[in-house]
Structures are given as structure tokens and as C-alpha cells.
Design a protein around this motif. Structure first.
Motif, mmCIF file in Angstrom:
data_model
loop_
_atom_site.group_PDB
_atom_site.id
_atom_site.type_symbol
_atom_site.label_atom_id
_atom_site.label_comp_id
_atom_site.label_asym_id
_atom_site.label_seq_id
_atom_site.Cartn_x
_atom_site.Cartn_y
_atom_site.Cartn_z
ATOM 1 N N SER A 1 0.826 -1.214 0.000
ATOM 2 C CA SER A 1 0.000 0.000 0.000
ATOM 3 C C SER A 1 0.856 1.258 0.000
ATOM 4 O O SER A 1 0.426 2.309 -0.484
ATOM 5 N N GLU A 2 2.077 1.146 0.505
ATOM 6 C CA GLU A 2 2.960 2.317 0.536
ATOM 7 C C GLU A 2 3.334 2.798 -0.858
ATOM 8 O O GLU A 2 3.684 3.966 -1.041
ATOM 9 N N LEU A 3 3.236 1.908 -1.848
ATOM 10 C CA LEU A 3 3.519 2.319 -3.229
ATOM 11 C C LEU A 3 2.483 3.317 -3.730
ATOM 12 O O LEU A 3 2.699 3.984 -4.745
ATOM 13 N N TRP A 4 1.364 3.432 -3.031
ATOM 14 C CA TRP A 4 0.253 4.275 -3.451
ATOM 15 C C TRP A 4 0.092 5.527 -2.595
ATOM 16 O O TRP A 4 -0.909 6.234 -2.712
ATOM 17 N N ASP B 1 14.776 5.594 -0.354
ATOM 18 C CA ASP B 1 15.454 4.303 -0.445
ATOM 19 C C ASP B 1 15.236 3.481 0.823
ATOM 20 O O ASP B 1 15.099 2.267 0.751
ATOM 21 N N LEU B 2 15.210 4.142 1.983
ATOM 22 C CA LEU B 2 14.972 3.437 3.246
ATOM 23 C C LEU B 2 13.567 2.833 3.288
ATOM 24 O O LEU B 2 13.386 1.708 3.754
ATOM 25 N N GLN B 3 12.585 3.577 2.817
ATOM 26 C CA GLN B 3 11.220 3.059 2.786
ATOM 27 C C GLN B 3 11.110 1.872 1.827
ATOM 28 O O GLN B 3 10.463 0.871 2.145
ATOM 29 N N LEU B 4 11.738 1.989 0.670
ATOM 30 C CA LEU B 4 11.708 0.881 -0.295
ATOM 31 C C LEU B 4 12.431 -0.345 0.260
ATOM 32 O O LEU B 4 11.987 -1.476 0.047
ATOM 33 N N ALA B 5 13.508 -0.128 0.994
ATOM 34 C CA ALA B 5 14.221 -1.254 1.606
ATOM 35 C C ALA B 5 13.331 -1.964 2.629
ATOM 36 O O ALA B 5 13.342 -3.199 2.716
#
Length: 132
Positions: A21-24, A31-35
Motif C-alpha cells: 500500500s505504501e507504493l500508493w 530508499d529506506l522506505q523501499l528497503a
């Protein structure tokens, strides 16, 4: 037609739903969130193909309207709301109308998240390689 999900399946999906859901969110992910998203997905029992299906057929239909809003959610979706919303969508997966709608919307979902997937997939694969 996808088989119905068990309670155990739904529990295993919850962290994946939250991560995807964070992709939206109406913000650029760091980069930290994607990791963190990659770690959650890598720890899940699902293949990358299954993760994409979960994204496209359960999470994106639940939260994609967020990016169409003028003032969309940027801090994160409420966990309880997201869980209830995704569960309702899972219940609709048996409907041929719903499956047609998803087939129509998938290119749109891909458009909004393609850059994130390009960055996430190598991270997920690397995490899974080092875990074995």
C-alpha cells in the motif's frame, strides 16, 4: 478463478498488503522506505509473481484512488481500514466482472508503480538469496 483464501492466508497477506500500500502514498518513497518494503516482501511466503498478483488484484484496487485525490494520503493508510478493504476485495475476486475490471486497470496500476517495482525486485531477490 482464484481459490478462496483461508484465515491463515489472510493473516500472511496483512503485512504484504501494508507494505504494498505504501507504493500508493501521495509522496515519493525514499530508499529506506523501499528497503523496508523489500524486507517485508522477501520475508513473505509468496513468489514475486504472487506478490504482483496480490498487488494488482487486492492492494491496488483498495488504495489506487489515493493518487487521484487532490489531497491524498501521504503518511500511511490505517492498518485496520486497509485490512478490511483488502478483505472485501478478496471476497470479490470470484466475480468475473471484478476480474474484467482488474484486467482493464492493470496497465494503469503498472504505470503508477513501475519505477518502484524496478527498484524493489532486485532488492527482494537479493534478500531472498542471502536468506537461504
Amino acid at each position: 478463478m482464484p481459490p478462496p483464501l483461508t484465515d491463515q492466508d489472510l493473516l500472511a497477506r496483512r503485512p504484504v498488503w501494508e507494505a504494498l500500500s505504501e507504493l500508493w502514498l501521495d509522496t515519493e518513497l525514499s530508499d529506506l522506505q523501499l528497503a523496508a518494503i523489500a524486507r517485508t516482501i522477501a520475508a513473505s511466503p509468496y513468489s514475486l509473481r504472487e506478490i504482483r498478483i496480490i498487488h494488482d488484484t487486492e492492494v491496488a484496487p483498495a488504495v489506487s484512488a489515493n493518487l487521484m485525490c487532490i489531497a491524498g494520503e501521504w503518511a500511511g493508510f490505517d492498518s485496520q481500514w486497509l485490512d478490511e478493504r483488502c478483505r472485501r476485495i478478496v471476497d470479490r475476486r470470484q466475480s468475473w466482472i471484478f476480474r474484467c475490471k482488474i484486467r482493464f486497470l492493470r496497465p494503469l496500476f503498472g504505470h503508477f508503480t513501475a519505477d518502484y517495482w524496478e527498484r524493489l525486485i532486485p532488492q527482494i531477490e537479493a534478500l531472498r538469496r542471502t536468506a537461504t
